[in-house]
Design a protein around this motif. Structure first.
Motif, PDB file in Angstrom:
ATOM      1  N   GLU A   1      89.388  15.471 -17.616  1.00 47.71           N
ATOM      2  CA  GLU A   1      90.365  16.021 -16.678  1.00 47.71           C
ATOM      3  C   GLU A   1      90.120  17.493 -16.384  1.00 47.71           C
ATOM      4  OE1 GLU A   1      94.249  15.176 -18.118  1.00 47.71           O
ATOM      5  OE2 GLU A   1      93.948  13.000 -18.159  1.00 47.71           O
ATOM      6  N   GLY A   2      88.977  18.015 -16.865  1.00 44.36           N
ATOM      7  CA  GLY A   2      88.622  19.397 -16.581  1.00 44.36           C
ATOM      8  C   GLY A   2      89.241  20.414 -17.503  1.00 44.36           C
ATOM      9  N   ARG A   3      89.875  19.977 -18.583  1.00 44.79           N
ATOM     10  CA  ARG A   3      90.474  20.912 -19.521  1.00 44.79           C
ATOM     11  C   ARG A   3      89.446  21.353 -20.553  1.00 44.79           C
ATOM     12  NH1 ARG A   3      95.486  16.975 -20.761  1.00 44.79           N
ATOM     13  NH2 ARG A   3      93.644  15.709 -21.212  1.00 44.79           N
ATOM     14  N   THR A   4      89.484  22.636 -20.909  1.00 47.11           N
ATOM     15  CA  THR A   4      88.526  23.185 -21.864  1.00 47.11           C
ATOM     16  C   THR A   4      88.787  22.631 -23.256  1.00 47.11           C
ATOM     17  OG1 THR A   4      88.347  25.221 -20.576  1.00 47.11           O
ATOM     18  CG2 THR A   4      87.628  25.305 -22.869  1.00 47.11           C
ATOM     19  N   LEU A   5      87.728  22.171 -23.915  1.00 47.80           N
ATOM     20  CA  LEU A   5      87.836  21.645 -25.267  1.00 47.80           C
ATOM     21  C   LEU A   5      87.735  22.786 -26.281  1.00 47.80           C
ATOM     22  CD1 LEU A   5      85.526  18.503 -24.949  1.00 47.80           C
ATOM     23  CD2 LEU A   5      88.028  18.551 -25.031  1.00 47.80           C
TER      24      LEU A   5
END
Length: 363
Positions: A227-231
């Motif tokens: 979803e494009g969220r930074t890990l």
């Protein structure tokens, strides 16, 4: 209503035992000024963090009697080895500074401070500050309080001192994290170079051998989920990033002793003095890492603040004397923030060209 126990008074209370706070404490102690250093952490860390000192900082550290210790563990002249899409493109020198882990700088300064008769108080957290005409009363988390003539907040970008003084940190912060970092081992990877892998797609990973250790400092573009969220940083994530950008088979990253993430900040405190309290180092200014100017700028703050406090404690503490520190260092901080912001933008664009790396942020 809570009560507190008064501990011994001191001339200067330094909050924070990073390079800035320790340099300030050393400078004051060598002048015969009574100083106490508070550190909320229970023990010293061993994280590479800021890993460069510029010649200007070494000049100050030489005056404090810590320069030779740092040179003994640091490294000069490391070669930056650049790769693009997995291929070795070229090498370049790193510049005039010295490569050394922040924890090693702090260790050298702690040793020097101990020689001057001062030891850092660990597990001592500041929770309140009350200023009066004759001095400052600082309340600690354990219920004790300290009276001091002056207070120096050297407690980093999330400074408790700055918050308690009500001083805003003005500027901008990137919404997205730009980098993950860590100290890891990479058996089989040459320690003769600061390896910098970049790609046409825009990502990359850097592994810099930290002197006096078996670790590399890793810096890389962060991973994102579907979803494009930074890990968040992890050893498994570091390995995936290495495999993706370095494309070097057989290297397995191991033993992570520090993992963090970083986002670009360009901020300066609205003021560096409020009454008898002062801010220095990251507590007063935060900026991009390009150019390796963070520790150097904080140490120069420390030198200037030591001069101001020594003048105030040995002569008339007039407003002109106390204002000298802010008058010198606030414009300098603003200039460093503006400069490093430009350097960072230059590096971000430059690394898309084969053979260019972090050296583009040095000049």
């Amino acid at each position: 209503m809570t009560t507190s126990t008064l501990t011994a008074a001191t001339d200067v209370l330094v909050v924070g035992s990073g390079p800035t706070g320790l340099a300030l404490a050393c400078d004051l102690a060598r002048r015969g000024i009574a100083v106490r250093v508070l550190e909320r952490r229970p023990a010293p860390h061993r994280e590479s963090r800021g890993k460069g000192l510029q010649p200007e900082a070494l000049e100050v550290l030489d005056e404090l009697g810590a320069g030779d210790r740092i040179r003994a563990v640091g490294r000069t002249g490391i070669v930056l080895r650049k790769y693009f899409d997995g291929e070795h493109i070229g090498d370049s020198p790193s510049g005039a500074g010295i490569l050394v882990g922040q924890w090693q700088v702090e260790e050298a300064l702690r040793e020097r401070l101990a020689e001057l008769g001062v030891r850092v108080g660990h597990s001592e957290a500041l929770v309140a500050v009350d200023q009066g005409t004759a001095g400052i009363r600082a309340e600690l988390a354990d219920g004790t309080s300290v009276h001091a003539a002056y207070l120096a907040g050297c407690d980093g970008g999330r400074s408790t001192t700055r918050r308690l003084l009500g001083v805003p940190l003005e500027g901008s912060t990137s919404e997205e994290e730009a980098m993950v970092l860590g100290d890891v081992q990479a058996p089989g990877l040459s320690r003769e170079f600061w390896h910098q892998w970049f790609t046409a797609e825009g990502g990359g990973i850097l592994l810099c051998p930290m002197p006096g250790t078996e670790s590399f400092q890793l810096q890389a573009a962060p991973e994102k989920d579907e979803e494009g969220r930074t890990l968040p940083p992890s050893l498994e994530g570091f390995q995936r990033l290495f495999d993706r950008y370095a494309q070097v088979p057989g290297i397995r990253l191991a033993d992570p002793t520090w993992m963090s993430s970083w986002r670009a900040n360009s901020r300066v405190a609205a003021r560096m003095r409020r009454g008898r309290a002062f801010l220095a180092g990251d507590a007063a200014h935060v900026h991009p890492i390009a150019g390796g100017l963070g520790i150097t700028t904080g140490i120069r703050d420390a030198a200037a603040l030591a001069r101001t406090l020594a003048a105030a404690l040995t002569g008339p503490a007039t407003a002109e004397v106390l204002d000298a520190y802010e008058s010198e260092r606030l414009p300098a901080a603003a200039a460093v923030v503006a400069d490093t912001t430009q350097r960072y933008e230059r590096v971000v664009h430059a690394v898309r060209t084969p053979g260019r790396g972090t050296e583009t942020g040095m000049a």
